[in-house]
Write an enzyme that holds these catalytic residues in place. Structure first.
Site: not given
Length: 506
Positions: A32, A115, A133
């Site tokens: 991520e 996020y 996102d």
């Protein structure tokens, strides 16, 4: 209904990605962070290589930062790598290497925002947290008909609340990834493929016919143009580099940079302040690199330093340079640096012969200074060596100039008929840069494999003997007196037919 339609579509259409299919929070977190502001197709190879180098959070925490930055090289946004390293240390020290299954604790880790915390929490621990996102923002704003600027904090919070309400009681990670896939493949920016969308029956934007206009965002400010001079400063087969202290590209290795200086005089003052005395060589072209908020418009220059002494930074060989973490912004400069530091073996034509002879003379004298008499050394002047090279050419030997940083630094003579490496000399200050090994490899490749090869060295020159041994020259065939007064001996080394080249000399 929303989540049921979406997950059914995801089960059939989900993308196969190298970082999918794991519940390991460490691996999810690494992927991520990499995916932030980087295309998905770019991340795959970096992700695999990074995990091979740092397979768990302890391996990452214990690694030197420079190793982490080198492994990140090319991905850009290097603050992500530095924060990744800091967060790994925090997880190792504070949580015994176990990522906390808590949104707030995850969010408190360096470099982990809303996020990333939501992505790790939902995928690894099945917590109901929407990973907001660009894809989720676009899909949710269209689905719910949010027609306000999505960069306004209150609107952001509203979208996150809507996403949380839409989440199912389980499979929260799949739900987030399904929204990501839908946004990446169907509900795309500009013109979405509404006919292929599983959410079409419930979508507000589809009903209103304005999906193409959503989400609403204020126009971003264009990046600021910055004039940047980049000086490639070489010295004896090495190039000057320094580790950035500024926030942008911090701790990465760069060449000499001068911002907003449009003339060479200002740039050269900066080098003088570093204790580097330089002479200007030539301009190497232009390059451009776009950061988020600025654009570097770079002009590249080549300078030669009189000495490798400096107050900051250091002069490095090509091999050392390639081991350093260098930002993508320096791509064009690095290409020029590689060209300058890469040994070039050029046939010594009439124009090159005098400087080849000069390098031959200087390197020969340096190599024999400790062994031969002053009278013997004096005889080997540049003029004498040029005559010798012409004799070799008359014998149909091949004479080459060894060049680096656009100058001749040694000489190579090959006798193809005799299958002999007749002579190989490199100026002392350029030894250790790889040019001698490159010349020896070139010579061996040039000669015939199915015949014995020969090279002559001083009997006590262990460095040369070790170099040639790495190419299979091992057997001493003959020993002779070189300088009778000093009793200096030389010997012939033979490389038997079909001998295999050895490993690189350390």
């Amino acid at each position: 209904m929303f989540s049921a339609l979406l997950l059914a579509w995801y089960d059939e259409h989900k993308r196969v990605l190298p970082f999918r299919g794991t519940k390991d929070p460490y691996r999810i977190w690494v992927s991520e962070i990499m995916l932030q502001q980087t295309r998905t197709e770019t991340v795959g190879a970096y992700y695999t290589r990074f995990l091979n180098r740092f397979p768990d959070v302890f391996a990452l925490a214990e690694a030197p930062e420079e190793d982490v930055l080198k492994c990140w090289e090319g991905l850009g946004y290097y603050s992500r790598a530095r924060n990744l390293h800091k967060a790994a240390k925090a997880v190792a020290e504070q949580y015994g290497g176990v990522f906390p299954a808590d949104l707030d604790l995850l969010r408190a880790l360096p470099g982990v925002g809303d996020y990333t915390a939501a992505a790790v929490a939902s995928i690894a621990f099945d917590l109901p947290a929407p990973a907001m996102d660009g894809n989720l923002t676009r899909v949710l704003s269209r689905f719910h008909g949010v027609r306000e600027d999505v960069d306004i904090p209150a609107v952001k919070r509203r979208l996150a609340d809507l996403g949380r309400e839409d989440m199912p009681g389980s499979r929260c990670g799949d739900f987030n990834q399904a929204l990501m896939d839908l946004g990446a493949t169907v509900c795309t920016p500009g013109t979405p493929d509404c006919e292929a969308c599983p959410l079409r029956p419930l979508c507000n934007a589809y009903r209103e016919g304005d999906a193409e206009t959503l989400p609403i965002k204020a126009a971003a400010k264009p990046p600021r143009d910055v004039v940047m001079a980049v000086a490639l400063i070489t010295c004896r087969g090495r190039i000057w580099m320094t580790q950035r202290k500024e926030t942008l590209l911090k701790n990465l290795w760069v060449y000499h940079l001068t911002e907003n200086d449009e003339n060479r005089q200002d740039m050269e003052k900066g080098m003088k302040a570093l204790g580097i005395q330089v002479s200007y060589k030539n301009e190497l072209g232009n390059a451009r690199h776009i950061f988020t908020h600025r654009v570097w418009n770079m002009t590249l220059y080549h300078y030669e330093a009189a000495s490798a002494e400096c107050k900051e930074g250091r002069f490095v060989t090509l091999k050392e340079m390639n081991a350093l973490p260098i930002p993508t912004a320096m791509k064009a400069a690095k290409e020029q640096a590689v060209r300058l530091l890469t040994p070039d073996i050029v046939k010594a034509d009439e124009a090159l012969l005098p400087e080849t002879a000069a390098a031959y003379s200087a390197s020969w004298k340096a190599s024999h200074a400790a062994h031969c008499s002053a009278e013997f050394l004096k005889r080997h002047s540049p003029e004498y060596m040029e005559a010798k090279l012409r004799e070799h050419i008359a014998k149909r030997h091949d004479v080459f100039a060894l060049r680096m940083t656009d100058k001749t630094v040694g000489a190579l003579v090959i006798g193809k008929a005799e299958n002999e490496l007749v002579s190989l000399y490199v100026l002392p200050e350029y030894q250790g840069t790889g040019i001698g090994k490159a010349a020896a490899a070139f010579a061996v490749k040039t000669m015939e494999e199915n015949r014995p090869m020969k090279v002559t060295v001083l009997t006590d020159n262990e460095r040369a003997k070790k170099l040639y041994a790495s190419f299979g020259f091992t057997r001493i065939a003959e020993t002779r007196m070189l300088d009778v007064k000093q009793k200096v001996m030389e010997c012939d080394l033979i490389r038997p037919p079909f001998a295999e080249e050895g490993e690189e000399t350390k």
